[in-house]
Design a protein around this motif. Structure first.
Motif, PDB file in Angstrom:
ATOM      1  N   GLU A 118     -38.471 -21.501 -55.277  1.00 41.21           N
ATOM      2  CA  GLU A 118     -37.474 -21.211 -54.236  1.00 41.21           C
ATOM      3  C   GLU A 118     -36.097 -21.639 -54.701  1.00 41.21           C
ATOM      4  O   GLU A 118     -35.117 -20.928 -54.519  1.00 41.21           O
ATOM      5  N   HIS A 121     -34.781 -19.134 -56.922  1.00 40.46           N
ATOM      6  CA  HIS A 121     -34.874 -17.796 -56.328  1.00 40.46           C
ATOM      7  C   HIS A 121     -35.854 -16.885 -57.055  1.00 40.46           C
ATOM      8  O   HIS A 121     -35.554 -15.732 -57.342  1.00 40.46           O
ATOM      9  N   LEU A 122     -37.022 -17.421 -57.403  1.00 34.92           N
ATOM     10  CA  LEU A 122     -38.036 -16.587 -58.066  1.00 34.92           C
ATOM     11  C   LEU A 122     -39.342 -16.608 -57.288  1.00 34.92           C
ATOM     12  O   LEU A 122     -40.377 -16.255 -57.829  1.00 34.92           O
ATOM     13  N   GLU A 123     -39.295 -17.022 -55.999  1.00 37.50           N
ATOM     14  CA  GLU A 123     -40.543 -17.181 -55.257  1.00 37.50           C
ATOM     15  C   GLU A 123     -41.338 -15.868 -55.187  1.00 37.50           C
ATOM     16  O   GLU A 123     -42.559 -15.888 -55.128  1.00 37.50           O
ATOM     17  N   GLN A 137     -33.510 -13.947 -65.090  1.00 37.34           N
ATOM     18  CA  GLN A 137     -34.654 -14.492 -64.357  1.00 37.34           C
ATOM     19  C   GLN A 137     -35.501 -15.388 -65.250  1.00 37.34           C
ATOM     20  O   GLN A 137     -35.974 -16.447 -64.826  1.00 37.34           O
ATOM     21  N   ARG A 140     -33.874 -18.691 -65.536  1.00 35.09           N
ATOM     22  CA  ARG A 140     -34.043 -19.500 -64.329  1.00 35.09           C
ATOM     23  C   ARG A 140     -35.451 -20.070 -64.269  1.00 35.09           C
ATOM     24  O   ARG A 140     -35.661 -21.216 -63.864  1.00 35.09           O
ATOM     25  N   TRP A 174     -24.063 -20.595 -60.570  1.00 37.51           N
ATOM     26  CA  TRP A 174     -25.326 -21.016 -60.001  1.00 37.51           C
ATOM     27  C   TRP A 174     -25.757 -22.373 -60.567  1.00 37.51           C
ATOM     28  O   TRP A 174     -26.237 -23.239 -59.845  1.00 37.51           O
TER      29      TRP A 174
END
Lengths: 328, 269
Positions: A118, A121-123, A137, A140, A174
């Protein structure tokens, strides 16, 4: 101090990668190691992580001497430029890896990985393979994987180097926000001065295996220690043999104290700014002026003006004649 | 359109050459063996491959080939990790030595083993006193088979290890994984298809080995006789049915191996 690097030397054959490097990194700070490639910044990061052994010197992490510790026992998070994603594992398993190695209970692992996914932001991507993610992605995911083990320090080696310009800028913002949330001591390597100025609290400028200057972005910009730092952190030009920022030069219509005569070679309009190329005593100088002053002085190629450094012009603390990087 | 016609002709000519070549060298001989084996039906074949001697040869072959393949798998993984991940003096020499079995005739390799482990040599004599016979026994046959299939696993693994690099392993270290954990969880899964392919190749080579094993085994019937040696013996004793039947068995093992190889290969890409 979270990280205390003291008198580190490291050679690869004849190449001196680190030459008596000493640096302290404060608890909870976000520090950039900035410099040209081959300057030793990645080697320094790998020495802190234990992925390289220094020839001499010590590394202290959270007050414990880590010099002889293998990377497994330093509890650092490391993020690689090319992500180093575990290709055969799902995003979930990648992030869970460090926790599985530590034999944490299944339920705890699941909960912690969910939280981290979470956070990055890859949930929605937990069951995907890394090959099904974009570069941003993947990076991250790598960050979540490194944070999963609650590292003492987070080390990022050119984390945005392999991404395109747009994603790079997004991730930069970010990362800054993430750091404000998580507060883990973070060190990242970059060769992009804009990236360093944008993200870091503290910048360590390195070149040729040595530290050139350590300071906040403002300190480095306003009080560069030498020509190298000054030229690496922003545009420079040389007037009468001294380095100066092009926007710190004044153009005058008539002779004045301290001003030298110059002839205009070219006037380039770049939107609001105007770049004026001059010839002063046979050498090239360029000046950045506003559109207004360019029009007021009626600048055009062939016209004669007078140029001097403004009173508040930034100068390197140790001026030197000609450093190799100054032309770049 | 003349150009297109010429290209089509060339294409067909090339295909014909390739097919003829394969037909003469492979399809016709293997096909003939199958035909000769089964020309009087299935029962002579079955009878030939279930004789005591043939079954024993099958067992010896499997024992030797599997032992040699296990040894070469362990050695292959170790050697390729050493070659790709470590710099050490003599690395180029090791690299060259691993390819040596491809250049040396298996018969020569067998003779060399006799020179080292034969009963009249110091090493062989000493081992004999300890009750270990190498030559004319299974250990020698395993060593000979290891020798001929030595490069196969290594040559499959080295390029894959080079391609995957070390960053995943380093990431695992920083996450706390020990060297064995890193190998099992990161390196092994990354090389698994190349490893499987290498193992199948090595096994196929080991099952079919003749020259080196012929020299070191002494061809003792019912003891050190492998399938390939059995085929030779039956052929020379004018038992053509027996020779063909066991050949067919070897060919079928080879076909299974071939299928296994094609199954492993595409996943690698």
């Amino acid at each position: 101090m979270a990280i205390d690097v003291s008198h580190i030397d490291k050679r690869f054959g004849d190449f001196v990668a680190l030459d008596d490097v000493t640096v302290e990194i404060a608890d909870g700070s976000l520090t950039a190691l900035l410099g040209p490639s081959g300057g030793g910044k990645s080697t320094l990061l790998r020495v802190i992580a234990g992925l390289e052994q220094p020839d001499s010197g010590t590394v202290t992490i959270n007050g414990n001497d880590a010099t002889k510790l293998p990377p497994q026992r330093r509890n650092v998070g490391f993020v690689f430029q090319h992500y180093a994603a575990f290709k055969h594992m799902s995003v979930f398993r990648n992030v869970a890896f460090g926790l599985e190695i530590r034999k944490r209970p299944k339920r705890e692992i699941k909960q912690r990985v969910q939280e981290l996914l979470e956070l990055v932001h890859l949930e929605a991507f937990a069951d995907r393979l890394p090959s099904q993610l974009s570069g941003g992605q993947r990076q991250r995911m790598a960050l979540a994987r490194a944070l999963a083990v609650q590292p003492n320090v987070l080390l990022l080696d050119e984390p945005f180097g392999a991404l395109d310009a747009q994603v790079r800028k997004e991730l930069r913002v970010w990362l800054r926000r993430l750091h404000d949330e998580v507060h883990v001591t973070t060190v990242f390597v970059t060769h992009d001065q804009e990236e360093a100025m944008d993200v870091a609290d503290e910048i360590v400028v390195m070149a040729g295996g040595r530290i050139e200057q350590i300071g906040s972005p403002d300190e480095l910009y306003e009080r560069p220690a030498n020509d190298f730092v000054m030229s690496f952190l922003g545009p420079v030009t040389r007037l009468n043999g001294r380095l100066v920022r092009p926007h710190d030069l004044e153009l005058l219509a008539s002779a004045a104290p301290g001003a030298v005569e110059a002839s205009v070679v070219r006037v380039v309009r770049l939107g609001f700014e105007v770049r004026v190329e001059l010839l002063v005593n046979g050498s090239d100088v360029w000046v950045q002026v506003t559109r207004d002053s360019s029009e007021r002085l009626e600048l055009h190629s062939g016209s004669t003006v007078y140029v001097r450094a403004s009173e508040t012009a930034i100068r390197p603390a140790v001026p030197s004649i000609a450093t190799p990087a100054a032309s770049g | 359109m003349v150009g297109a016609a010429v290209t089509t002709k060339t294409k067909w000519a090339l295909r014909l050459v390739a097919l003829l070549y394969l037909a003469l060298l492979l399809i016709v001989p293997v096909g003939l063996i199958f035909w000769r084996t089964f020309q009087h039906g299935f029962s002579p074949f079955w009878h030939s491959i279930t004789t005591h001697e043939a079954l024993h040869a099958l067992r010896v072959t499997l024992e030797v080939a599997i032992t040699a393949t296990v040894l070469n798998t362990v050695f292959g993984i170790t050697a390729s990790l050493l070659i790709v991940r470590h710099a050490f003096p003599g690395k180029r020499l090791l690299n060259a030595l691993i390819d040596l079995p491809l250049a040396v005739s298996p018969v020569v390799a067998g003779l060399a083993l006799i020179l080292i482990y034969g009963r009249l040599t110091p090493i062989g004599g000493w081992l004999g006193h300890q009750g270990v016979n190498v030559i004319f026994a299974l250990p020698g046959m395993v060593i000979a088979t290891v020798f001929v299939s030595l490069p196969l696993v290594v040559r499959e693994l080295v390029p894959v290890l080079e391609e995957i690099g070390t960053e995943q392993e380093q990431a695992a270290w920083t996450l706390g994984a020990s060297a064995p954990q890193t190998f099992r969880r990161i390196t092994l899964p990354a090389i698994r298809w190349a490893l499987a392919y290498g193992i199948v190749l090595a096994l196929a080579r080991s099952l079919g080995e003749f020259g080196a094993v012929a020299v070191v085994s002494g061809k003792v019937v019912g003891q050190t006789q492998t399938l390939t040696l059995y085929v030779e013996q039956q052929y020379q004793n004018f038992d053509k049915t027996g020779a063909y039947a066991v050949s067919v068995m070897l060919a079928m093992i080879a076909i299974v191996t071939l299928i296994a190889m094609t199954l492993f290969r595409p996943k690698e890409r």
